[in-house]
Motif scaffolding. Sequence first.
Motif, PDB file in Angstrom:
ATOM      1  N   ARG A  57      -0.405   4.527   6.259  1.00 34.66           N
ATOM      2  CA  ARG A  57      -1.094   5.811   6.381  1.00 34.66           C
ATOM      3  C   ARG A  57      -2.573   5.687   6.032  1.00 34.66           C
ATOM      4  NH1 ARG A  57       3.697   7.437   3.582  1.00 34.66           N
ATOM      5  NH2 ARG A  57       2.501   7.577   1.644  1.00 34.66           N
ATOM      6  N   GLY A  58      -2.997   4.505   5.616  1.00 34.71           N
ATOM      7  CA  GLY A  58      -4.391   4.298   5.255  1.00 34.71           C
ATOM      8  C   GLY A  58      -4.740   4.809   3.877  1.00 34.71           C
ATOM      9  N   GLU A  59      -3.733   4.971   3.025  1.00 31.72           N
ATOM     10  CA  GLU A  59      -3.951   5.477   1.674  1.00 31.72           C
ATOM     11  C   GLU A  59      -4.194   4.304   0.725  1.00 31.72           C
ATOM     12  OE1 GLU A  59      -0.493   7.800   0.710  1.00 31.72           O
ATOM     13  OE2 GLU A  59      -0.844   9.192   2.356  1.00 31.72           O
ATOM     14  N   PHE A  60      -5.465   4.086   0.402  1.00 29.76           N
ATOM     15  CA  PHE A  60      -5.845   3.003  -0.493  1.00 29.76           C
ATOM     16  C   PHE A  60      -6.596   3.561  -1.684  1.00 29.76           C
ATOM     17  CE2 PHE A  60      -5.610   1.201   3.793  1.00 29.76           C
ATOM     18  CZ  PHE A  60      -4.700   0.178   3.584  1.00 29.76           C
ATOM     19  N   ALA A  61      -6.524   2.851  -2.801  1.00 30.38           N
ATOM     20  CA  ALA A  61      -7.236   3.277  -4.003  1.00 30.38           C
ATOM     21  C   ALA A  61      -8.738   3.091  -3.790  1.00 30.38           C
ATOM     22  CB  ALA A  61      -6.776   2.449  -5.199  1.00 30.38           C
ATOM     23  N   PRO A  62      -9.540   4.009  -4.325  1.00 29.27           N
ATOM     24  CA  PRO A  62     -10.993   3.846  -4.229  1.00 29.27           C
ATOM     25  C   PRO A  62     -11.443   2.604  -5.011  1.00 29.27           C
ATOM     26  CG  PRO A  62     -10.418   5.952  -5.272  1.00 29.27           C
ATOM     27  CD  PRO A  62      -9.152   5.227  -5.003  1.00 29.27           C
ATOM     28  N   ASP A  63     -12.586   2.053  -4.627  1.00 33.43           N
ATOM     29  CA  ASP A  63     -13.108   0.849  -5.270  1.00 33.43           C
ATOM     30  C   ASP A  63     -13.229   1.007  -6.783  1.00 33.43           C
ATOM     31  OD1 ASP A  63     -13.245  -0.418  -2.827  1.00 33.43           O
ATOM     32  OD2 ASP A  63     -15.414  -0.081  -2.572  1.00 33.43           O
ATOM     33  N   GLU A  64     -13.639   2.186  -7.234  1.00 32.85           N
ATOM     34  CA  GLU A  64     -13.807   2.421  -8.667  1.00 32.85           C
ATOM     35  C   GLU A  64     -12.475   2.277  -9.403  1.00 32.85           C
ATOM     36  OE1 GLU A  64     -14.636   4.913  -6.345  1.00 32.85           O
ATOM     37  OE2 GLU A  64     -16.672   4.150  -6.130  1.00 32.85           O
ATOM     38  N   GLU A  65     -11.410   2.783  -8.808  1.00 30.41           N
ATOM     39  CA  GLU A  65     -10.088   2.715  -9.428  1.00 30.41           C
ATOM     40  C   GLU A  65      -9.593   1.264  -9.487  1.00 30.41           C
ATOM     41  OE1 GLU A  65      -5.718   4.544  -8.415  1.00 30.41           O
ATOM     42  OE2 GLU A  65      -7.463   5.815  -8.009  1.00 30.41           O
TER      43      GLU A  65
END
Length: 75
Positions: A57-65
């Motif tokens: 689904r393209g759900e990835f954690a943001p770079d900061e996380e």
Amino acid sequence: MTRLLEQAIETVSALPEEVQDDLARMLLQFAGVEQPPYVLTPEEEADIDASLAEAERGEFAPDEEVSAAWAQHGL
């Protein structure tokens, strides 16, 4: 035994037993000793399935996380 291997064993011996066993299996496999395949628990299978679905689904954690997670482990 080399000093580096002694240092690695000393460091790993302070980790939880489950992690020690995982690392020991990897080391044995690197040394050419066949290891039985890892059998996932039903919970692990469900976690992997959920992760794969999120990725589709393209759900990835943001770079900061992601950076914060690595920082928690000193990496």
